[in-house]
Design a protein around this motif. Structure first.
Motif, PDB file in Angstrom:
ATOM      1  N   LEU A  64       0.821  -1.209   0.000  1.00 33.82           N
ATOM      2  CA  LEU A  64       0.000   0.000   0.000  1.00 33.82           C
ATOM      3  C   LEU A  64       0.851   1.254   0.000  1.00 33.82           C
ATOM      4  O   LEU A  64       0.479   2.264  -0.605  1.00 33.82           O
ATOM      5  N   SER A  65       1.999   1.191   0.647  1.00 28.21           N
ATOM      6  CA  SER A  65       2.914   2.330   0.645  1.00 28.21           C
ATOM      7  C   SER A  65       3.386   2.640  -0.769  1.00 28.21           C
ATOM      8  O   SER A  65       3.438   3.801  -1.184  1.00 28.21           O
ATOM      9  N   HIS A  66       3.708   1.601  -1.527  1.00 27.73           N
ATOM     10  CA  HIS A  66       4.130   1.815  -2.911  1.00 27.73           C
ATOM     11  C   HIS A  66       2.969   2.266  -3.794  1.00 27.73           C
ATOM     12  O   HIS A  66       3.151   3.116  -4.666  1.00 27.73           O
ATOM     13  N   LEU A  67       1.787   1.715  -3.563  1.00 23.42           N
ATOM     14  CA  LEU A  67       0.599   2.151  -4.289  1.00 23.42           C
ATOM     15  C   LEU A  67       0.331   3.629  -4.017  1.00 23.42           C
ATOM     16  O   LEU A  67      -0.011   4.380  -4.925  1.00 23.42           O
ATOM     17  N   ALA A  68       0.516   4.043  -2.781  1.00 26.62           N
ATOM     18  CA  ALA A  68       0.311   5.443  -2.403  1.00 26.62           C
ATOM     19  C   ALA A  68       1.263   6.345  -3.173  1.00 26.62           C
ATOM     20  O   ALA A  68       0.867   7.399  -3.680  1.00 26.62           O
ATOM     21  N   ALA A  94      10.347  -0.235   7.802  1.00 28.13           N
ATOM     22  CA  ALA A  94      10.258   1.126   8.354  1.00 28.13           C
ATOM     23  C   ALA A  94      10.768   2.165   7.369  1.00 28.13           C
ATOM     24  O   ALA A  94      10.247   3.283   7.322  1.00 28.13           O
ATOM     25  N   LYS A  95      11.751   1.816   6.576  1.00 27.88           N
ATOM     26  CA  LYS A  95      12.293   2.801   5.635  1.00 27.88           C
ATOM     27  C   LYS A  95      11.378   3.044   4.440  1.00 27.88           C
ATOM     28  O   LYS A  95      11.646   3.913   3.624  1.00 27.88           O
ATOM     29  N   HIS A  96      10.285   2.308   4.343  1.00 23.87           N
ATOM     30  CA  HIS A  96       9.339   2.473   3.242  1.00 23.87           C
ATOM     31  C   HIS A  96       7.997   3.052   3.679  1.00 23.87           C
ATOM     32  O   HIS A  96       7.106   3.226   2.855  1.00 23.87           O
ATOM     33  N   LEU A  97       7.850   3.326   4.978  1.00 29.16           N
ATOM     34  CA  LEU A  97       6.569   3.787   5.506  1.00 29.16           C
ATOM     35  C   LEU A  97       6.676   5.181   6.098  1.00 29.16           C
ATOM     36  O   LEU A  97       7.727   5.581   6.578  1.00 29.16           O
ATOM     37  N   HIS A  98       5.562   5.903   6.067  1.00 27.12           N
ATOM     38  CA  HIS A  98       5.448   7.170   6.798  1.00 27.12           C
ATOM     39  C   HIS A  98       5.078   6.790   8.222  1.00 27.12           C
ATOM     40  O   HIS A  98       3.998   6.248   8.456  1.00 27.12           O
ATOM     41  N   LEU A  99       5.949   7.077   9.182  1.00 24.18           N
ATOM     42  CA  LEU A  99       5.681   6.768  10.585  1.00 24.18           C
ATOM     43  C   LEU A  99       5.614   8.061  11.384  1.00 24.18           C
ATOM     44  O   LEU A  99       6.528   8.871  11.327  1.00 24.18           O
ATOM     45  N   CYS A 100       4.527   8.233  12.108  1.00 30.53           N
ATOM     46  CA  CYS A 100       4.354   9.414  12.959  1.00 30.53           C
ATOM     47  C   CYS A 100       4.173   8.960  14.396  1.00 30.53           C
ATOM     48  O   CYS A 100       3.615   7.903  14.654  1.00 30.53           O
ATOM     49  N   ARG A 101       4.638   9.790  15.314  1.00 28.96           N
ATOM     50  CA  ARG A 101       4.491   9.451  16.731  1.00 28.96           C
ATOM     51  C   ARG A 101       3.034   9.541  17.166  1.00 28.96           C
ATOM     52  O   ARG A 101       2.568   8.715  17.924  1.00 28.96           O
ATOM     53  N   THR A 102       2.344  10.580  16.697  1.00 31.02           N
ATOM     54  CA  THR A 102       0.988  10.825  17.180  1.00 31.02           C
ATOM     55  C   THR A 102       0.023  11.010  16.013  1.00 31.02           C
ATOM     56  O   THR A 102       0.421  11.253  14.879  1.00 31.02           O
ATOM     57  N   GLU A 103      -1.236  10.959  16.358  1.00 31.73           N
ATOM     58  CA  GLU A 103      -2.282  11.189  15.357  1.00 31.73           C
ATOM     59  C   GLU A 103      -2.237  12.622  14.842  1.00 31.73           C
ATOM     60  O   GLU A 103      -2.436  12.869  13.651  1.00 31.73           O
ATOM     61  N   SER A 104      -1.953  13.580  15.719  1.00 25.59           N
ATOM     62  CA  SER A 104      -1.915  14.984  15.278  1.00 25.59           C
ATOM     63  C   SER A 104      -0.781  15.207  14.266  1.00 25.59           C
ATOM     64  O   SER A 104      -0.953  15.956  13.310  1.00 25.59           O
ATOM     65  N   GLU A 105       0.370  14.555  14.471  1.00 29.78           N
ATOM     66  CA  GLU A 105       1.449  14.642  13.479  1.00 29.78           C
ATOM     67  C   GLU A 105       0.998  14.023  12.162  1.00 29.78           C
ATOM     68  O   GLU A 105       1.290  14.543  11.090  1.00 29.78           O
ATOM     69  N   ALA A 106       0.308  12.912  12.259  1.00 35.94           N
ATOM     70  CA  ALA A 106      -0.160  12.240  11.044  1.00 35.94           C
ATOM     71  C   ALA A 106      -1.182  13.100  10.301  1.00 35.94           C
ATOM     72  O   ALA A 106      -1.163  13.173   9.079  1.00 35.94           O
TER      73      ALA A 106
END
Length: 133
Positions: A64-68, A94-106
């Motif tokens: 899904l990350s690549h589809l995005a 992990a190097k292929h995903l958008h990772l955020c600490r919190t929902e507000s960052e996301a």
């Protein structure tokens, strides 16, 4: 596995609760692909209440990350536990995903970009700078 969906004009948020085991892969795939197709900008996946993600579901996240990336949408993961984060790092996903600490960052999409996207942007900027000279 339970899930809660919150739709917004800009994104769709899904909160998974419980284990995302291999036997649930098709159900998770169906949910995420449908949400992804319906969303204008992308999907935020909240994993705060998920204690396990199978390798099959990790593969789904990767796909899904690549589809995005191909469709100019984003799939962002937030509230990832330290244990899951370690699995993401060990498997290399992990190097292929958008990772955020919190929902507000996301929500602000103010999070760590995948390294592959970062490199692509760096190359594009370098090419633009070379053309300007």
């Amino acid at each position: 596995m339970e899930h809660i969906i919150e739709k917004n004009d800009d994104y769709t948020l899904i909160r998974f609760c419980g284990s995302l085991a291999s036997d649930l892969e098709e159900q998770v795939r169906s949910i995420l692909v449908n949400l992804f197709e319906q969303s204008s900008n992308g999907v935020i996946v909240d994993l705060e209440k998920s204690d396990f993600v199978s390798s099959n579901v990790l593969g789904l996240f990767f796909s899904l990350s690549h589809l995005a990336g191909e469709s100019n949408k984003k799939i962002t993961f937030c509230n990832v536990s330290e244990d899951l984060k370690k699995i993401f790092i060990i498997t290399g996903i992990a190097k292929h995903l958008h990772l955020c600490r919190t929902e507000s960052e996301a929500r602000a999409f103010d999070c760590v970009l995948p390294r592959s996207i970062g490199r692509a942007r760096f190359r594009a900027r370098r090419k633009e700078a070379a053309r300007a000279v």
